[in-house]
Design a protein around this motif. Sequence first.
Motif, PDB file in Angstrom:
ATOM      1  N   ASN A   7       1.019  -1.016   0.096  1.00 19.33           N
ATOM      2  CA  ASN A   7      -0.072  -0.385   0.297  1.00 19.33           C
ATOM      3  C   ASN A   7       1.032   0.902   0.206  1.00 19.33           C
ATOM      4  OD1 ASN A   7       0.227   0.759   2.530  1.00 19.33           O
ATOM      5  ND2 ASN A   7      -0.830  -0.780   3.309  1.00 19.33           N
ATOM      6  N   LEU A   8       0.334   2.292  -0.007  1.00 16.76           N
ATOM      7  CA  LEU A   8       0.885   3.576  -0.185  1.00 16.76           C
ATOM      8  C   LEU A   8       0.621   4.441   1.061  1.00 16.76           C
ATOM      9  CD1 LEU A   8       0.017   4.938  -3.855  1.00 16.76           C
ATOM     10  CD2 LEU A   8       2.994   4.635  -2.688  1.00 16.76           C
ATOM     11  N   ASP A   9       0.586   3.326   2.376  1.00 16.87           N
ATOM     12  CA  ASP A   9       0.139   4.200   3.756  1.00 16.87           C
ATOM     13  C   ASP A   9       1.247   5.671   4.043  1.00 16.87           C
ATOM     14  OD1 ASP A   9      -1.647   2.715   3.945  1.00 16.87           O
ATOM     15  OD2 ASP A   9      -1.467   1.978   5.066  1.00 16.87           O
ATOM     16  N   GLN A  10       2.191   5.054   3.875  1.00 19.85           N
ATOM     17  CA  GLN A  10       3.541   6.419   4.044  1.00 19.85           C
ATOM     18  C   GLN A  10       3.560   6.758   2.893  1.00 19.85           C
ATOM     19  OE1 GLN A  10       5.187   5.508   6.933  1.00 19.85           O
ATOM     20  NE2 GLN A  10       4.272   3.888   7.169  1.00 19.85           N
ATOM     21  N   TRP A  11       2.917   7.421   1.889  1.00 27.61           N
ATOM     22  CA  TRP A  11       3.165   9.175   1.353  1.00 27.61           C
ATOM     23  C   TRP A  11       1.693   9.581   0.946  1.00 27.61           C
ATOM     24  CZ3 TRP A  11       7.999   8.783  -1.025  1.00 27.61           C
ATOM     25  CH2 TRP A  11       9.432   7.657  -1.081  1.00 27.61           C
ATOM     26  N   VAL A  12       2.071  11.219   0.554  1.00 23.81           N
ATOM     27  CA  VAL A  12       0.373  11.639   0.377  1.00 23.81           C
ATOM     28  C   VAL A  12       1.207  12.296  -1.097  1.00 23.81           C
ATOM     29  CG1 VAL A  12       0.449  12.001   2.635  1.00 23.81           C
ATOM     30  CG2 VAL A  12       1.945  13.039   2.035  1.00 23.81           C
ATOM     31  N   LYS A  13       0.071  12.648  -1.543  1.00 25.01           N
ATOM     32  CA  LYS A  13       0.457  14.470  -2.582  1.00 25.01           C
ATOM     33  C   LYS A  13       0.812  14.877  -2.071  1.00 25.01           C
ATOM     34  CE  LYS A  13      -3.715  12.160  -5.206  1.00 25.01           C
ATOM     35  NZ  LYS A  13      -4.915  13.239  -6.477  1.00 25.01           N
ATOM     36  N   VAL A  14       1.825  15.160  -3.477  1.00 23.41           N
ATOM     37  CA  VAL A  14       2.973  16.209  -2.895  1.00 23.41           C
ATOM     38  C   VAL A  14       1.795  18.277  -2.722  1.00 23.41           C
ATOM     39  CG1 VAL A  14       4.969  17.677  -3.252  1.00 23.41           C
ATOM     40  CG2 VAL A  14       5.355  15.835  -3.308  1.00 23.41           C
ATOM     41  N   GLY A  26      -1.488  16.986   0.243  1.00 18.08           N
ATOM     42  CA  GLY A  26      -1.406  16.451   1.190  1.00 18.08           C
ATOM     43  C   GLY A  26      -2.325  15.328   1.267  1.00 18.08           C
ATOM     44  N   SER A  27      -2.855  15.304  -0.034  1.00 23.36           N
ATOM     45  CA  SER A  27      -3.814  13.867   0.221  1.00 23.36           C
ATOM     46  C   SER A  27      -3.036  12.963   0.206  1.00 23.36           C
ATOM     47  CB  SER A  27      -5.459  14.384  -0.896  1.00 23.36           C
ATOM     48  OG  SER A  27      -4.374  14.415  -2.334  1.00 23.36           O
ATOM     49  N   PRO A  28      -4.108  11.781   0.467  1.00 24.61           N
ATOM     50  CA  PRO A  28      -3.750  10.148  -0.315  1.00 24.61           C
ATOM     51  C   PRO A  28      -3.046  10.291  -1.357  1.00 24.61           C
ATOM     52  CG  PRO A  28      -5.818  10.751   1.277  1.00 24.61           C
ATOM     53  CD  PRO A  28      -5.357  11.384   0.743  1.00 24.61           C
ATOM     54  N   ALA A  29      -1.691   9.559  -1.390  1.00 23.23           N
ATOM     55  CA  ALA A  29      -0.861   9.108  -2.701  1.00 23.23           C
ATOM     56  C   ALA A  29      -1.957   8.141  -3.717  1.00 23.23           C
ATOM     57  CB  ALA A  29       0.046   8.388  -2.530  1.00 23.23           C
ATOM     58  N   THR A  30      -1.767   8.427  -4.680  1.00 25.06           N
ATOM     59  CA  THR A  30      -2.663   7.608  -5.917  1.00 25.06           C
ATOM     60  C   THR A  30      -2.012   6.801  -7.185  1.00 25.06           C
ATOM     61  OG1 THR A  30      -3.482   9.764  -6.847  1.00 25.06           O
ATOM     62  CG2 THR A  30      -4.762   9.173  -5.802  1.00 25.06           C
ATOM     63  N   TRP A  31      -0.838   6.859  -6.750  1.00 23.63           N
ATOM     64  CA  TRP A  31      -0.087   6.267  -7.608  1.00 23.63           C
ATOM     65  C   TRP A  31      -0.735   4.478  -7.666  1.00 23.63           C
ATOM     66  CZ3 TRP A  31       5.905   7.449  -8.395  1.00 23.63           C
ATOM     67  CH2 TRP A  31       5.851   8.831  -7.912  1.00 23.63           C
ATOM     68  N   THR A  32      -0.463   3.552  -9.274  1.00 23.76           N
ATOM     69  CA  THR A  32      -0.390   2.422  -8.858  1.00 23.76           C
ATOM     70  C   THR A  32       0.132   1.413  -8.161  1.00 23.76           C
ATOM     71  OG1 THR A  32      -1.090   2.633 -11.140  1.00 23.76           O
ATOM     72  CG2 THR A  32      -1.575   0.517 -10.256  1.00 23.76           C
TER      73      THR A  32
END
Length: 270
Positions: A62-69, A72-78
């Motif tokens: 998962n991307l629990d450790q990442w956010v959109k720059v 600051g919302s949750p990251a949405t890469w695949t």
Amino acid sequence: MKKIKFVFTALLAGGLYMAQAQTTAKHEDTEVYEPVPKVVTPGKLMSEGAPSDAIVLFDGKNLDQWVKVIDGSPATWTVKDGLLTVDKTGGNIETKQKFTNYQLHIEWRVPANITGSGQLRGNSGIFLASLGKGDLGYELQVLDSYNNPTYSNGMAGSIYKQFIPLANAARKPGEWQTYDVVWTAPTFSADGKMATPARVTVLFNGVLVENNVELLGPTQYVGKPSYTTAHGAAPIKLQAHGDKSEPISFRNIWVREVSLQTPTVEAKKM
């Protein structure tokens, strides 16, 4: 009065010159094509998991450790099949946690069917300290550099637009590449001026390509880098580059926070 008028005129002329120099600057001005690093064939890829004291930033789940720059919302890469693939519509992503001095391990892969050439071929970047929205920070370049000529200070393993890698240790597209990085953050005095510069060491597929180099400042696409803004601990950022080539993937990302203090051993009393 004449002397004051002369000084004012000189200052005005100097200001106009600086403004004109800035408006005429081009990104090509800081592209260095020689020397071209020699090609070194790397050894076998060794990926055996993170050390016991590491902070795992991506373990394939998962991307629990990442956010959109950008917000600051949750990251949405695949995230699929244990891999993290760039979503160019999702923008750059960065870690929730901020770091100062650290050891970073990250693996990346350019698609086997990659198209394009030069900087338009699997372009991304690892910003070792993210300084805000967009591409602000200190960038370690990610690019297909296997039989893909470009400017030397913009190839894989370069500190973008600052330091040419000591060797080109790139594997073929479709094969996994590894960066192992030691990052020492810059420090700033109370008045905001740089006290000690950032330093970085990079091993590219096990080959030393940056040897404790002293950075000139954050990355600049146009113009020369310099330390203009004081900062402390910062996130690690991954770039969603705007080129049209097929997106790259990442896996096995972990970081270890590092102390700069050297342990001392007291001499035994005789």
